[in-house]
Design an enzyme around this catalytic site. Structure first.
Site, short mmCIF file in Angstrom:
data_model
loop_
_atom_site.label_atom_id
_atom_site.label_comp_id
_atom_site.label_asym_id
_atom_site.label_seq_id
_atom_site.Cartn_x
_atom_site.Cartn_y
_atom_site.Cartn_z
N GLY A 16 0.82 -1.22 0.00
CA GLY A 16 0.00 0.00 0.00
C GLY A 16 0.84 1.25 0.00
O GLY A 16 0.53 2.24 0.67
N ALA A 17 1.93 1.24 -0.79
CA ALA A 17 2.98 2.26 -0.69
C ALA A 17 2.50 3.68 -0.91
O ALA A 17 3.12 4.64 -0.44
CB ALA A 17 4.11 1.95 -1.68
N GLY A 18 1.38 3.88 -1.62
CA GLY A 18 0.92 5.23 -1.90
C GLY A 18 0.11 5.88 -0.81
O GLY A 18 -0.21 7.06 -0.88
N GLY A 19 -0.22 5.12 0.25
CA GLY A 19 -1.05 5.66 1.32
C GLY A 19 -0.30 6.64 2.22
O GLY A 19 0.92 6.80 2.12
N LYS A 169 -9.21 -5.18 12.17
CA LYS A 169 -7.86 -4.99 12.67
C LYS A 169 -7.52 -5.99 13.77
O LYS A 169 -6.40 -6.51 13.85
CB LYS A 169 -7.67 -3.56 13.20
CG LYS A 169 -7.83 -2.47 12.17
CD LYS A 169 -6.94 -2.64 10.95
CE LYS A 169 -5.50 -2.23 11.17
NZ LYS A 169 -4.71 -2.22 9.91
#
Length: 326
Positions: A16-19, A169
């Site tokens: 999820g590198a763009g978060g 979670k």
């Protein structure tokens, strides 16, 4: 020659590198000279442009098209990496009344897919970003006792509240730690509180909207009037500590730096610096909102954090730069 140098550096993957959080994790790793494999939904999308502008990104960052529910796409991204930071997770627009599967399948199955790919790739350690959502929903915990890593949210209780994000979670974190034990994979989980701080991306993420809602006006009160939060940059530091410290293997860490009521947020820190914003009129919080959280275990690893005003001021300045607020 550049290719040979890159081959000698430690290679890690960030999901999820763009978060919001993951962008700062990528930024920190690049600054420490790691080669980073970042998973994103569509590598050429303009919403990931900020990643390519990070220092050393042109040499040490490679983006992979991947989906948490697609094991093979994750396997390709993780192959050759010695470590993985699993940051990607579905984030709600609101914390209830949503379809439970919207959160549960990507969170639980997605985490297991990442861990299976890690086992296959023989990575040395996986750091999983959980949440205090997996900690605080425990009606059996003594009311005045500080919550630490031994406190877990109770799934049966969460189901009665329909807070599916909290359930996702909790279940995903438990599955991650158990998978690690069963398979001899070093898994560390970190449970941050609300994540605030400056944005690297050009769009507003859900936790940052808390500050924006406080300053834009038109609100009598906020949905959350007692804040437990951590600066995103301090969280990135915590995740790297959890990755590098040998004693962290198999452990769980709470990551919270400040617990503060909305009146103090506004009157002590925001209004003196930004007097012209239109703040909520109701600056009180209900007693049941108060959370007592301990990050002592993380601090023993060497973790430190920024003061409140630095997080709030840097956040607002980044929203101004991005044109989100005036």
């Amino acid at each position: 020659m550049a290719g040979e140098a890159a081959d000698q550096k430690e290679k890690v993957c960030v999901t999820g590198a763009g978060g919001f959080t993951a962008s700062w994790v990528v930024n920190l790793l690049l600054s420490r000279d790691y080669v980073v494999h970042g998973t994103v939904r569509q590598p050429g999308d303009i919403k990931y442009a900020h990643l390519n502008k990070l220092e050393k990104a042109s040499v040490n960052l490679k983006l992979f098209k991947a989906d948490l529910l697609d094991y093979d796409s994750l396997r390709l991204a993780i192959e050759g990496c010695s470590g993985v930071f699993h940051v990607a997770s579905p984030v709600p627009n609101s914390l209830n009344d949503s379809d439970p599967e919207e959160f549960l399948e990507p969170a639980i199955k997605g985490t297991l897919n990442v861990l299976k790919a890690c086992k296959k790739a023989k990575v040395k350690r996986v750091v999983v970003v959980s949440s205090i959502a997996a900690v605080v929903m425990n009606p059996e915990w003594p009311k005045d006792q500080v919550k630490d890593e031994t406190c877990w949210s109770v799934p049966e209780y969460i189901k009665t509240t329909k807070k599916w994000y909290y359930l996702s979670k909790t279940e995903a974190e438990r599955e991650a730690l158990e998978f690690g034990k069963r398979n001899g994979l070093e898994v560390v989980t970190v449970c941050p509180s609300i994540i605030l701080g400056p944005i690297l991306q050009s769009t507003l993420n859900s936790s940052s909207s808390l500050i924006v809602a406080t300053i834009i006006g038109g609100l009598e009160s906020l949905g959350c009037n007692y804040w437990t939060f951590v600066d995103v940059r301090d969280l990135a530091d915590a995740l790297l500590l959890a990755y590098n410290k040998p004693e962290a293997a198999g452990e769980r860490y709470l990551c919270n730096s400040h617990s503060i009521g909305i009146r103090d947020v506004v009157e002590k820190y925001l209004r003196p610096t930004y007097p012209d914003y239109k703040y909520p009129k109701n600056l009180t919080y209900a007693e049941e909102e108060v959370q007592h959280l301990s990050s002592e275990k993380l601090q023993k690893l060497g973790w430190t954090f920024r003061p409140v005003e630095e997080t709030l001021n840097d956040s607002i300045e980044s929203y101004r730069k991005a044109g989100i607020v005036g």
